[in-house]
Motif scaffolding. Structure first.
Motif, short mmCIF file in Angstrom:
data_model
loop_
_atom_site.label_atom_id
_atom_site.label_comp_id
_atom_site.label_asym_id
_atom_site.label_seq_id
_atom_site.Cartn_x
_atom_site.Cartn_y
_atom_site.Cartn_z
N ASP B 129 0.92 -1.19 -0.02
CA ASP B 129 0.16 -0.11 0.04
C ASP B 129 0.84 0.94 0.05
O ASP B 129 0.59 2.05 -0.57
CB ASP B 129 -0.84 0.03 1.12
N SER B 130 1.94 1.32 0.87
CA SER B 130 2.85 2.56 1.06
C SER B 130 3.71 2.48 -0.48
O SER B 130 3.71 3.68 -0.90
CB SER B 130 3.92 2.56 2.04
N VAL B 131 4.09 1.54 -1.06
CA VAL B 131 4.62 1.63 -2.15
C VAL B 131 3.84 1.92 -3.46
O VAL B 131 4.20 2.81 -4.37
CB VAL B 131 5.50 0.29 -2.56
N ALA B 132 2.72 1.47 -3.32
CA ALA B 132 1.58 1.89 -4.47
C ALA B 132 1.32 3.68 -4.42
O ALA B 132 1.16 4.16 -5.56
CB ALA B 132 0.23 1.39 -4.05
N GLY B 133 1.77 4.38 -3.28
CA GLY B 133 1.51 5.51 -3.21
C GLY B 133 2.91 6.13 -3.96
O GLY B 133 2.57 7.61 -4.37
N LEU B 134 3.80 5.34 -4.61
CA LEU B 134 4.79 5.99 -5.27
C LEU B 134 4.50 6.39 -6.49
O LEU B 134 5.33 6.90 -7.32
CB LEU B 134 6.01 5.12 -4.76
N HIS B 135 3.34 5.76 -6.91
CA HIS B 135 2.91 5.97 -8.45
C HIS B 135 3.00 7.26 -8.98
O HIS B 135 3.66 7.58 -9.94
CB HIS B 135 1.49 5.22 -8.63
N ASP B 136 2.49 8.30 -8.24
CA ASP B 136 2.51 9.58 -8.60
C ASP B 136 3.97 10.11 -8.54
O ASP B 136 4.39 11.06 -9.36
CB ASP B 136 1.82 10.35 -7.60
N VAL B 137 4.83 9.72 -7.59
CA VAL B 137 6.14 10.25 -7.58
C VAL B 137 6.83 9.49 -8.90
O VAL B 137 7.53 10.54 -9.64
CB VAL B 137 7.04 9.62 -6.33
N LEU B 141 8.50 11.84 -11.71
CA LEU B 141 9.98 11.54 -12.02
C LEU B 141 10.27 11.38 -13.72
O LEU B 141 10.96 11.90 -14.29
CB LEU B 141 10.29 10.47 -11.33
N SER B 142 8.98 10.71 -14.17
CA SER B 142 8.93 10.62 -15.72
C SER B 142 9.04 11.78 -16.46
O SER B 142 9.84 12.20 -17.35
CB SER B 142 7.75 9.80 -16.20
N LEU B 143 8.50 13.02 -15.61
CA LEU B 143 8.34 14.16 -16.71
C LEU B 143 9.61 14.82 -16.29
O LEU B 143 10.12 15.60 -17.15
CB LEU B 143 7.26 15.15 -15.70
N ILE B 144 10.26 14.82 -15.07
CA ILE B 144 11.76 15.29 -14.87
C ILE B 144 12.65 14.64 -15.89
O ILE B 144 13.34 15.29 -16.55
CB ILE B 144 12.21 15.33 -13.52
N LEU B 145 12.51 13.44 -16.07
CA LEU B 145 13.37 12.54 -17.02
C LEU B 145 13.30 13.17 -18.50
O LEU B 145 14.29 13.23 -19.07
CB LEU B 145 13.14 11.27 -16.93
N ARG B 146 11.96 13.41 -18.84
CA ARG B 146 11.64 13.66 -20.36
C ARG B 146 12.28 15.18 -20.45
O ARG B 146 12.83 15.49 -21.50
CB ARG B 146 10.07 13.94 -20.52
N LEU B 181 17.36 8.14 -8.53
CA LEU B 181 16.24 7.92 -7.70
C LEU B 181 15.00 7.19 -8.52
O LEU B 181 14.45 6.22 -7.93
CB LEU B 181 15.17 9.42 -8.05
N GLN B 182 15.38 6.83 -10.04
CA GLN B 182 14.79 5.86 -10.74
C GLN B 182 15.24 4.66 -10.15
O GLN B 182 14.21 3.81 -9.79
CB GLN B 182 15.21 6.08 -11.97
N THR B 183 16.38 4.18 -10.08
CA THR B 183 16.81 3.08 -9.46
C THR B 183 16.26 2.60 -8.08
O THR B 183 16.04 1.60 -7.60
CB THR B 183 18.30 2.78 -9.48
#
Lengths: 223, 358
Positions: B129-137, B141-146, B181-183
């Motif tokens: 449940d707590s890791v699922a909250g990382l979806h928004d992160v 992060l995808s946006l920062i990466l792009r 951060l990605q890893t």
């Protein structure tokens, strides 16, 4: 002694093209409701043919093998009424109608144990967030390993075998494909395929796989 | 976990160091407290698959080795009325308080196994449940990466790799930070769903290059502690590994930097050893005490020194690294080495593993 000319097989025709040429030929579709998740623009700059859809625009286009690689997201790729986790349903369906279709599972949901089937059924995986270098690595490796005549023919032969086709049926089909390739004419082989599918009662789109094999003998795509 | 189970055990138990503790229903048997032989202790060190094993010690008392999901406990100083045939009647009479049938032990054991399982399931659910909250992160992060890649894309070069090479240092640094951060996010996902470790195809990994790349991600963090990360060895082998492999060097180097003394080096070596590739990460800092060495790979375990140095750790790092290593068929080993002139408890920490290159 009479020397018989050995019958040419599809394996003999499986010429490995350089990656640069494969990249030009392969059509890649990314289906993702969050377009920023995938570095499509960066890959396009490097010569990949990338099309992006936010949701599944046309299932029949996917079934017809219009794309050599489909990069498919797990969630949000179909109308909410269909399913929130539609990616798995689409993947299962595509692998059923065209087991040779190359699909890369693409999602941020690797932590979700219920998504395991989605990952396992795909030919390869990309987890979000993903950088362009890793993307290239995964796509290139899949292209080199599986965007080959051997992959498409191997999958087709295995589908036919598992549906009760005899070795003779399979060999005859292979012979017909080789002949058709020499004549650059597909009508005969498609007709034979339809007949075989009717005989075996197969729902798999064999003709789609065969057209993918024929695709290898069309001229290089202009960049 | 085992200590918690011992504390709630109704029967007397003995730990690996020979310390006997009374149960909450039954005190420790005085014979056990005086016993010098402690033959029951050997069960702690024997590999056995039986869940509830009854044996009789030299003092003619029954003891039970109970296999639990998180280890083993030894219940000692009892008289099992049916299976302990060697106990003299007089002893049986004088110690009738410690007469416990096998069924009682077995029932308690089954309850404990179920409780541990329920507890584990709950922990796993909380973690998921707590890791699922990382979806928004991940989305952010995808946006920062792009955007970072778009900036890199404006630099000279034929490919993404060339353009990255031609970038100025701050941009390279930004890209490395995003990758770090990605890893890290990838590693958190493995804790929530260990099955994800083996997802995808195995790929040829240039281990030296990979470890070096990950080491470089930590250069800035290390520099703040005046720690220098050095890379040594020679390796050209490219074993086939899952993408999850990356989290092992990430976690080992992260820990090495985090728990190093200021101004010390973190030395990484990658060497080809015949058909294998060996990787070692060395750092100088507080040593892992002997009694903790086999626990550091357990989920949530942190040494006292680790808690002192960094209060925000979760004790998941080495657990995840060991899961990934196990999925690849190798093991992460820990060695400690004292450093001449240093106080006891401080020295060289070495984490190493060997990958077969097949």
């Amino acid at each position: 002694m009479v020397w018989l000319k050995r019958k040419q097989t599809l394996h003999d025709l499986d010429i490995r093209l350089p990656l640069s040429e494969i990249k030009k030929r392969a059509k890649i579709l990314v289906i993702d409701d969050e377009p920023a998740s995938f570095p499509a623009a960066r890959l396009a700059e490097e010569g990949y043919h990338i099309e992006t859809w936010e949701t599944v625009k046309s299932l029949s286009k996917l079934e017809d093998g219009a794309f050599d690689i489909i990069i498919l997201d797990y969630m949000g790729v179909a109308d909410e009424e269909v399913s929130q986790k539609a990616g798995l349903g689409i993947l299962e369906h595509l692998k059923k109608v065209n087991p040779a279709q190359l699909i890369i599972a693409f999602s941020a949901h690797s932590f979700d144990a219920s998504s395991s089937n989605f990952w396992r059924l795909a030919d390869d995986n990309l987890g979000k967030p993903i950088d362009v270098v890793k993307c290239k690595e995964v796509i290139d490796q899949l292209l080199v390993d599986k965007f080959t005549i051997s992959h498409y023919w191997g999958t087709l032969a295995s589908v036919l075998k598992s549906n009760g086709a005899t070795a003779k049926d399979i060999s005859r089909l292979e012979g017909k494909i080789v002949e058709s390739l020499a004549r650059r004419e597909t009508a005969d082989v498609i007709e034979y395929c339809d007949e075989l599918c009717r005989k075996l009662g197969i729902g798999v789109r064999i003709a789609v796989i065969i057209s993918q094999i024929f695709g290898f003998f069309q001229g290089p795509t202009k960049p | 976990m085992i200590e918690w189970i011992r504390a709630t055990c109704p029967f007397p138990t003995i730990d690996r160091n020979g310390s006997v503790r009374g149960g909450y229903n039954l005190p420790a048997n005085p014979k056990c407290l005086k016993c010098q032989d402690k033959s029951c202790l050997q069960m702690h060190f024997e590999a056995q698959q039986i869940l509830v094993q009854h044996s009789v010690c030299k003092g003619k008392l029954s003891y039970f080795s109970l296999k639990l999901p998180k280890g083993r406990i030894i219940v000692c100083g009892l008289i099992e009325p049916e299976f302990n045939k060697t106990c003299p009647p007089l002893l049986k009479k004088s110690l009738k308080q410690w007469k416990v049938p096998w069924q009682d032990i077995s029932t308690w054991h089954a309850t404990m196994v179920q409780l541990i399982q329920d507890f584990e399931d709950q922990c796993q659910k909380c973690l998921s449940d707590s890791v699922a909250g990382l979806h928004d992160v991940k989305t952010a992060l995808s946006l920062i990466l792009r955007n970072t890649e778009a900036l890199i894309g404006t630099r000279k070069g034929e490919s993404a790799e060339e353009r990255l090479d031609n970038c100025e240092e701050p941009l390279k640094s930004l890209y490395k930070s995003v990758q770090l951060l990605q890893t890290r996010l990838q590693a958190s996902g493995y804790a929530a769903n260990p099955e994800a470790i083996t997802l995808g195809r195995k790929r040829a990994h240039a281990v030296y290059r990979q470890v070096d790349r990950i080491g470089r991600m930590f250069n800035e963090i290390a520099a703040k502690k005046k720690v220098v990360i050095t890379m040594g060895g020679h390796s050209q082998k490219t074993p086939f590994l899952f993408d999850s492999f990356d989290v092992i060097p990430l976690i080992l180097i992260d820990n090495a930097v985090k728990y190093s003394f200021q101004g010390e080096n973190v030395n990484i070596r990658v060497d080809d050893l015949g058909e294998c590739v060996s990787v070692a990460v060395e750092s100088r800092g507080p040593l892992v005490p002997i009694e903790s060495q086999e626990l550091i790979f357990n989920r949530g375990y942190r040494t006292e020194a680790a808690k002192r140095i960094s209060s925000d750790g979760s004790g998941l790092g080495l657990y995840i690294a060991s899961l990934v290593a196990k999925a690849h068929g190798f093991e992460i080993l820990y060695h400690s080495q004292p450093v001449a002139g240093w106080q006891p408890g401080r020295g060289l920490n070495i984490f190493s593993f060997t990958i077969t290159s097949s």
